[in-house]
Design a protein around this motif. Structure first.
Motif, mmCIF file in Angstrom:
data_model
loop_
_atom_site.group_PDB
_atom_site.id
_atom_site.type_symbol
_atom_site.label_atom_id
_atom_site.label_comp_id
_atom_site.label_asym_id
_atom_site.label_seq_id
_atom_site.Cartn_x
_atom_site.Cartn_y
_atom_site.Cartn_z
ATOM 1 N N TYR A 193 -21.306 40.263 -52.864
ATOM 2 C CA TYR A 193 -20.582 39.860 -51.649
ATOM 3 C C TYR A 193 -19.140 40.369 -51.683
ATOM 4 O O TYR A 193 -18.595 40.793 -50.660
ATOM 5 C CB TYR A 193 -20.589 38.338 -51.522
ATOM 6 C CG TYR A 193 -21.933 37.760 -51.154
ATOM 7 C CD1 TYR A 193 -22.292 37.613 -49.818
ATOM 8 C CD2 TYR A 193 -22.833 37.374 -52.126
ATOM 9 C CE1 TYR A 193 -23.529 37.074 -49.470
ATOM 10 C CE2 TYR A 193 -24.070 36.844 -51.787
ATOM 11 C CZ TYR A 193 -24.413 36.698 -50.454
ATOM 12 O OH TYR A 193 -25.635 36.176 -50.107
ATOM 13 N N SER A 213 -25.911 44.103 -47.692
ATOM 14 C CA SER A 213 -25.881 42.681 -47.375
ATOM 15 C C SER A 213 -27.169 42.008 -47.820
ATOM 16 O O SER A 213 -27.171 40.882 -48.322
ATOM 17 C CB SER A 213 -25.674 42.482 -45.876
ATOM 18 O OG SER A 213 -24.453 43.034 -45.477
ATOM 19 N N LEU A 225 -16.517 34.522 -47.378
ATOM 20 C CA LEU A 225 -17.536 35.489 -47.774
ATOM 21 C C LEU A 225 -18.569 35.746 -46.688
ATOM 22 O O LEU A 225 -19.459 36.569 -46.876
ATOM 23 C CB LEU A 225 -18.245 35.011 -49.039
ATOM 24 C CG LEU A 225 -17.374 34.976 -50.306
ATOM 25 C CD1 LEU A 225 -18.149 34.407 -51.469
ATOM 26 C CD2 LEU A 225 -16.862 36.355 -50.653
ATOM 27 N N ALA A 244 -27.082 41.523 -51.558
ATOM 28 C CA ALA A 244 -26.336 40.335 -51.948
ATOM 29 C C ALA A 244 -27.133 39.071 -51.669
ATOM 30 O O ALA A 244 -27.170 38.143 -52.475
ATOM 31 C CB ALA A 244 -25.006 40.297 -51.193
ATOM 32 N N LYS A 245 -27.806 39.058 -50.536
ATOM 33 C CA LYS A 245 -28.591 37.880 -50.166
ATOM 34 C C LYS A 245 -29.746 37.652 -51.124
ATOM 35 O O LYS A 245 -30.018 36.520 -51.537
ATOM 36 C CB LYS A 245 -29.089 38.055 -48.730
ATOM 37 C CG LYS A 245 -29.943 36.891 -48.225
ATOM 38 C CD LYS A 245 -30.398 37.174 -46.815
ATOM 39 C CE LYS A 245 -31.358 36.089 -46.324
ATOM 40 N NZ LYS A 245 -31.839 36.375 -44.977
ATOM 41 N N SER A 281 -19.265 39.223 -45.393
ATOM 42 C CA SER A 281 -20.069 40.093 -46.244
ATOM 43 C C SER A 281 -21.540 40.023 -45.905
ATOM 44 O O SER A 281 -22.304 40.922 -46.233
ATOM 45 C CB SER A 281 -19.862 39.708 -47.711
ATOM 46 O OG SER A 281 -18.499 39.748 -48.049
ATOM 47 N N SER A 282 -21.945 38.935 -45.259
ATOM 48 C CA SER A 282 -23.357 38.789 -44.913
ATOM 49 C C SER A 282 -23.594 38.913 -43.419
ATOM 50 O O SER A 282 -24.696 38.677 -42.949
ATOM 51 C CB SER A 282 -23.868 37.418 -45.383
ATOM 52 O OG SER A 282 -23.194 36.380 -44.701
#
Length: 1468
Positions: free
Chosen positions: A665, A653, A235, A656-657, A238-239
């Motif tokens: 993500y 991003s 994952l 999601a964070k 994704s970040s």
């Protein structure tokens, strides 16, 4: 007894079962017991052999029939037995008849039966434990088969049963997650999502919402470091857009070293089991995926191969098969094809599924089914093939793809069938095998159409469909571009339609919202106007503008709105100005201050953004708006986004964070996949617009590409107030390069290409957008970014490097571009020559450098046998740091200057001459930029460089096309008629396919084809008349080749042929003459000269006109020059505009000074017997087939050739490391003893004349070898390792006796004399890595390879070989022995006299007599002017041939200057 006598035990078991069925469990009585015995018989039959598979299916079918007819509503135990029977039959049918629809029906029946069991309360304790254990084991196998086939329609039921199992066994959800992630059973094959939505839905029905957060998942996996690292790695992409100055996500902060350590621990801690190998391979596979996204393709391939090795061993352990590789021959191609039969699960593995001994009731053990192993194996096969194709290893990629496709077809796996066929289609397109490409792509399209319902994951199906359409579009566009006919607008429209169709598939509603917002999915899916898709055929379905976030107690939980009202969603999709989170007025008010600060930080961003014709930029009136309004601001603090709309790629991003929702993500992974495909599609559309001449539309597409990278919807109808140039500078940030490195490089290149094209019409152009107003300094900065981003993508790197080289030559020589140089050390010629050499051998650079780290490592591909999982090279890999891996460019622009400085410092002292020929679009661009006549056919790029002087770079227009004369054409036709009448026409296959050489020098191809016909097709009747005709034709071809080489030098190079002159070996006296001349030219003539060219002129003497040389010196600006359009067909300089009297006097004085210096040099040459140094030609793959060494200027010189500049240092380094401890380490060059040789003479037995000429001579010299018989590969490998020289006198290059792959694996390789036909020819297949025997030997460490570029006749080439061998032996007799050389060096050292030592190149000019001193600290100095080397006898040997060009010009020297010595152990 079973282990001692397995066959006897098996026969007895079947007899007992038959007795039970006949006498105990009789039909119509104990139906349940009889069904169990039938299942037992099926197990026994399956355990016997693969041949018992059909009998096993028959037994299971009978058991199902009995139970189904008698057990309606009879209880949980019977339902479970029936479900197990259906499952076992489906698994057996999958092996025997994988195309059968019974597989899905049986699985569906089994799942329905299990779902009908409310609780296993009807079992006893033992039976209940067995039930749950069997259930989970079978569910794992069912899930793995279905996901392998791409059928996800039953996935929800499988996960539901697994969760129900946990409830029955009182197993926590956390342990269930741990089990499923440990076996990677949470998503289907080839899916971008690591966790299936069906599993999350199942959890939501039996658990609270905690499972939706990242913290929950990390908590489930933290007990196992490999599992946690694997989750973070999967994952982390994704970040990635949150990294750099925006801060990283601490939950997913995993470094490459962390992954390597986790994999190392799994492999090295104790005896390895299947699961540790399985999960270590997953870590390598996912790490490779992450690396390739950031452009690190070489390291990605390295780890992909490690994953493949581990998975290959698991595959061999779990499966058996029959089949192999065969070659299918077509008219012009050889297509390797795999045939595989009887692919079956290993019987010892298969029977484990039947047994209840494998109980997984506690979920402590991660079960790996054979079907999961097969999925992983195919994943790695596809990944390695994809990366091999990406870096240019076309042959290796094709082998992997064909093998994977064969397995997929054998087991009816439509997902993999489509995936492998799609990549094969791309590969064949790049090879220009267009029919094969079309066959693969149409096959993939047909499979998708036939399996529309079978591939039940709609997103994966759409991505596959879009990919196939993209490749079909690329195929037809390639056909269009490479066709010699006029452009077909019908075909072009078809291409555009394919691209638009693919983009349309990525614009459907199902892409728009993450899985965590099912309500929003329903709202959008239910309210999308179908006509809107048709109105927007080029749409890309990225997430639409998000509604304002809900804020609770001042804490922001998410940027996305859950359960947003439909009206709000519609408002966000409608009209201008409603694409922001807040209202328009509130948005403008809140952003006013930030926008102002942005404008201050980026001066001039508001300028140049008005459009006079629609290119997608705002008019002052606000009309013609194409793109959504975006106002960017600077990053003011860590964790803050660079924009204020939440619409760039960083915002999701950050969403999601901040929200910590797993679904965000996962959505980002899907979105990144869509963007990556979309960039390629938009690039294709832009090329179509360029072909049509629609420049405004091309600019629009480039803007859209930028917005795709930023995560914007580029096809909205709203206004943009930020110029794309500002957005491009935004993309330079590291956060974007972590995920879209190659795509970003392509966008940078496209924008800079558009900008340069605009210079061609600078005075009268219609300024349509800011792309036409880009400053040259800004364009160069983006191209430099593209260069480092695509440094490991050969095809793109070649385009970027060539364009940078052209810009740096144009800047000082023509003044078209002006940009301040940030370097005080490097001139424009340094940069131009660096980028020129970087464009040469882009595929081969990494072949040489990677071979350095992979020597003596046996790489199995398709047939690895099961053995220990630990690979001997694994520990080396795990300890390797990324910065230790070889590279041809640094990862960051900031490091580029130092990298280039080091590059020039490490060059050899030997002169390196790089040559390439530019045609097609870049040639046209240069012609338009310089306003040269359209009669230019191509541009010859020539760079001359070494470690001692400033390089010289010249771009010379090629006006003359070297055609076949009508006289020669008639003669050829007549000779062909004679051959045709005698049925002696063997077709010649051109080894280079089609290159620019065929356009500018078709006569060369004609000569080689005629040479083949005349040498391969001798008349049947051996009469005097036929002999005379044959010799007459051969001599005419010899003259034609001589004329061609002279014309090439005069018409193409003209006065710049002086750049090919080889320098003299300098001494103190010559240095003094040169230094004095430089001072006089500067002081008296006010001329700053290039010292490389000055040395060449002084050494050339009367061979070249001094006046012409002086004009060359005066035309050089910072070492760069563009050839003038005044070059006539005869190669002389036409009359230029009248020069001033001052310039004339200046030129006359300079000529006088040079004449005086030349006379002094001539005296020194006579006194000191100075010799000329060697030169190394580095030739582009498109010109390497020409015998450049035989140009009049070079024919008498010592010349070597190599495919890349980097390979020079590689060969010298390797030679230095391989020397014996007692050898003279002071010698800089490699060296051989020609008596330490092994020969292979006439191995085919049909070259009697050659054997008679050499066999006795070899025996007199006491050489080892074989004559008249074929050697084994083992014999040849041993000879190449243990001798200094390998002599091959036979047909071809000898690779029919030892393959190129076997040669490359050698850790040491002898110098090689290959005197067969075309032994030195390189085969070029489209845009992939050239192949050929010389490259195999060089990669194995051979210092020099003498071989033939084309076909030769035996007697004449025997004369060449004999002359070379005699010369080497004579030189050996005069050479020092090892001990004598060492004693001489020691004596020099004691006398404080420098011998041929090794020392680093000083930046200041040395005042020593030697031109290049050496010591042990440096390994790159390759000057050897005191004694002749291997290649110094080539001119003499060529003249020994009867046909001095047709045969004499064929042999060339690959490698580096190699000395000749005497070894004590073989000294006579």
């Amino acid at each position: 007894m079973q282990s001692t006598y397995p066959e006897f035990s098996h026969r007895m078991l079947l007899k007992i079962i038959d007795i039970l069925l006949q006498h105990v469990f009789i039909k119509g009585q104990d139906y349940l017991g009889r069904s169990r015995i039938l299942l037992r018989k099926g197990w026994a039959l399956r355990a016997n052999s693969d041949q018992g598979l059909s009998d096993s299916i028959q037994c299971i079918s009978e058991a199902i029939s009995i139970i189904s007819s008698k057990t309606m509503g009879q209880g949980s135990a019977i339902s479970h037995q029936l479900a197990m029977s259906h499952s076992l039959r489906a698994l057996c049918i999958q092996e025997a008849k994988p195309n059968s629809k019974e597989i899905i029906r049986d699985f569906e029946a089994a799942l329905n039966l299990w779902l009908s069991i409310p609780h296993p309360d009807g079992f006893g304790c033992v039976e209940e434990s067995a039930f749950t254990g069997d259930l989970l084991l079978m569910l794992c196998n069912i899930a793995d088969v279905l996901t392998l086939k791409g059928f996800t329609g039953l996935t929800h039921d499988i996960y539901k049963l697994m969760i129900r199992f946990c409830e029955w066994r009182n197993v926590s959800v956390e342990k269930c997650v741990h089990f499923l992630w440990g076996s990677r059973r949470l998503s289907h094959a080839l899916c971008f999502s690591p966790i299936d939505k069906a599993f999350l839905t199942g959890l939501s029905c039996s658990s609270d919402d905690k499972f939706k957060t990242m913290g929950f998942w990390i908590g489930c996996l933290k007990a196992s470091m490999p599992l946690l690292v694997g989750f973070q790695l999967k994952l982390s992409s994704s970040s990635s857009c949150c990294s750099s100055n925006l801060g990283t996500d601490p939950q997913l902060d995993v470094a490459v070293d962390d992954v390597k350590k986790a994999a190392s621990k799994l492999i090295s801690d104790g005896p390895m089991n299947s699961w540790s190998a399985f999960f270590a391979a997953y870590l390598y596979h996912d790490l490779s995926e992450r690396l390739v996204a950031s452009g690190q393709c070489i390291e990605a391939l390295y780890f992909a191969k490690q994953a493949y090795k581990l998975r290959s061993k698991l595959f061999q352990y779990n499966f058996t098969y029959q089949g192999g590789l065969y070659t299918e021959r077509t008219d012009c191609n050889q297509k390797p094809t795999y045939s595989i039969q009887n692919l079956r699960v290993n019987k010892s593995i298969a029977i484990q599924i039947w047994s209840s001994d494998n109980i997984l009731e506690d979920l402590e053990t991660c079960y790996i089914s054979p079907w999961k192993v097969l999925q992983c194996y195919l994943d790695s096969t596809l990944q390695v093939a994809f990366l091999d194709e990406m870096i240019g290893n076309g042959v290796e990629a094709e082998a992997f793809l064909l093998w994977g496709k064969e397995i997929s077809c054998c087991l009816n796996l439509p997902l993999y069938n489509v995936a492998f066929s799609t990549v094969l289609g791309k590969l064949y397109r790049e090879k220009r095998s267009y029919d094969l490409s079309e066959e693969e792509l149409e096959s993939a399209k047909e499979i998708l159409a036939q399996n529309g319902t079978a591939i039940s994951c709609s997103r994966c199906r759409l991505i596959l469909e879009a990919s196939v359409n993209q490749q079909l579009g690329d195929l037809n566009r390639s056909r269009l571009v490479n066709a010699t006919l006029d452009i077909s607008h019908e075909l072009l429209s078809l291409v555009e339609g394919l691209y638009s169709s693919a983009l349309e598939k990525l614009n459907l509603p199902k892409w728009k919202v993450p899985v965590s917002c099912p309500e929003e999915v329903e709202n959008i899916a239910g309210n999308v106007d179908a006509s809107s898709v048709a109105r927007c055929p080029e749409g890309i379905g990225f997430a639409p503008s998000r509604a304002a976030p809900k804020v609770k107690a001042g804490v922001r939980k998410s940027r996305r709105t859950e359960n947003a009202p439909l009206s709000l969603l519609e408002e966000n999709r409608s009209g201008v100005g409603h694409n922001t989170r807040l209202t328009r007025s509130r948005y403008r008010s809140s952003q006013k201050q930030n926008v102002n600060s942005c404008a201050e930080a980026q001066p001039g961003i508001a300028k140049g953004c008005e459009s006079k014709s629609g290119c997608g930029f705002p008019h002052s009136s606000g009309e013609g708006r194409l793109l959504p309004e975006v106002k960017f601001c600077s990053v003011e603090g860590k964790g803050k986004c660079i924009c204020n709309t939440g619409e760039c790629s960083i915002c999701p991003s950050l969403d999601a964070k901040e929200s910590e929702l797993l679904s965000h993500y996962i959505q980002m992974r899907w979105e990144f996949a869509c963007r990556r495909i979309s960039i390629g599609l938009l690039d294709g559309i832009g090329m179509c617009h360029e072909i049509r001449g629609r420049h405004h539309e091309q600019h629009k597409v480039s803007v859209q590409s930028i917005y795709v990278l930023l995560g914007q919807n580029p096809f909205g109808l709203n206004q943009i107030s930020t110029p794309p140039t500002f957005l491009l500078n935004l993309l330079v940030k590291e956060c974007f390069r972590n995920v879209f490195a190659v795509e970003l490089a392509q966008v940078f290149y496209n924008v800079c290409w558009i900008s340069l094209k605009s210079y061609c019409i600078k005075d009268d152009r219609d300024i349509c957008c800011s792309f036409t107003q880009i400053k040259s300094s800004e364009a160069v900065s983006w191209l430099l970014q593209a260069f480092v981003l695509c440094r490991e993508v050969p095809n793109l790197l070649k385009k970027v490097s060539r364009l940078l080289c052209a810009i740096y030559i144009l800047s000082p020589s023509k003044g078209l571009f002006s940009f301040p140089s940030s370097s005080k050390v490097l001139s424009e010629s340094h940069w131009a020559s660096y980028f020129h050499q970087a464009s040469l051998g882009t595929h081969l650079n990494y072949q040489f450098l990677l071979n350095k780290t992979q020597q003596n490592k046996h790489h199995h591909t398709m047939d690895e046998q099961h053995s220990d999982y630990q690979d001997s090279s694994t520990s080396d890999l795990l300890e390797a740091k990324s910065h230790d891996l070889p590279r041809v460019a640094p990862p960051f622009v900031e490091e580029l200057e130092n990298f280039v400085i080091e590059f020039f410092a490490e060059l050899p002292c030997t002169t390196v001459i790089c040559i390439s020929l530019i045609g097609d679009q870049l040639a046209t661009l240069l012609q338009e930029l310089l306003a040269y006549p359209p009669s230019i056919h191509a541009w010859l790029l020539l760079s001359r460089l070494n470690s001692k002087n400033q390089p010289v770079v010249a771009a010379i227009p090629v006006y003359s096309s070297l055609e076949v004369t009508s006289e020669d054409n008639c003669a050829s036709s007549g000779y062909r008629d004679i051959l045709k009448r005698n049925e002696l026409t063997k077709k010649w296959h051109c080894p280079w396919g089609a290159t620019v050489i065929d356009e500018v020098a078709p006569v060369f191809r004609h000569i080689l084809e005629e040479n083949h016909l005349s040498s391969s097709n001798l008349p049947l009747e051996d009469s005097k008349e036929n002999r005379n005709a044959w010799w007459s034709r051969r001599k005419r071809l010899d003259c034609m080749l001589d004329e061609f080489l002279r014309s090439l030098e005069e018409k193409w190079l003209g006065p710049w042929k002086s750049l090919l002159f080889v320098e003299l070996s300098y001494c103190k006296a010559m240095d003094a003459i040169e230094s004095r001349l430089v001072r006089d030219l500067k002081s008296k003539c006010k001329v700053a000269v290039n010292q490389i060219l000055l040395k060449v002129i002084l050494g050339a003497g009367e061979e070249f006109g001094v006046e012409t040389c002086i004009k060359q010196l005066l035309s050089l600006k910072n070492g760069c020059v563009f050839g003038k359009p005044g070059l006539s067909e005869e190669g002389s300089l036409e009359t230029q505009p009248e020069e001033s009297e001052a310039v004339k006097r200046q030129t006359e004085l300079a000529v006088q000074l040079v004449y005086e210096a030349q006379n002094k040099v001539k005296e020194v040459k006579e006194e000191a017997s100075a010799k000329k140094e060697a030169a190394i030609l580095v030739l582009d793959s498109e010109v390497q087939m020409l015998p450049w060494e035989n140009l009049p200027t070079l024919r008498s010189q010592e010349v070597y050739r190599l495919p890349t500049v980097g390979s020079i240092s590689w060969i010298l380094d390797r030679s230095f490391r391989q020397r014996e401890s007692g050898a003279a380490m002071s010698v800089a060059l490699p060296y051989i003893d020609p008596l330490d040789a092994f020969y292979v003479l006439n191995p085919s037995g049909d070259l009697d004349h050659t054997q008679a000429a050499f066999e006795k001579w070899f025996q007199e010299q006491n050489l080892g070898g074989k004559a008249g018989s074929a050697p084994t590969a083992e014999e040849l490998a041993l000879a190449l390792r243990n001798h200094d020289l390998f002599i091959y006198l036979g047909h071809g290059s000898g690779t029919q006796y030892i393959s190129g792959d076997e040669i490359k694996k050698l850790e040491k390789c002898a110098a090689t004399l290959l005197m067969g036909c075309s032994s030195g020819s390189l085969t070029i297949t489209g845009s992939y890595t050239p192949k050929g025997a010389p490259l195999y030997y060089l990669l194995a460490g051979s210092p020099v390879v003498v071989s033939n570029l084309w076909e030769v006749t035996d007697k004449d080439i025997d004369r060449f070989s004999k002359t070379m061998l005699d010369s080497w032996m004579r030189e050996r007799s005069d050479a020092y022995t090892d001990s004598a050389r060492c004693n001489l060096v020691k004596e020099f050292d004691s006398m404080s006299i420098k011998g041929k030592g090794r020392k680093k190149v000083s930046k200041k000019k040395s005042s020593e007599p030697e031109d290049c001193d050496n010591d042990d600290s440096s390994k790159h100095n390759s000057s050897s002017n005191r004694r002749p080397t291997v290649g110094s006898f080539m001119a003499q040997a060529r003249d020994a041939c009867t046909l001095k060009y047709l045969i004499g010009a064929a042999p060339v020297c690959y490698g580096v200057p190699t000395g000749i010595r005497r070894k004590e152990k073989v000294a006579q």
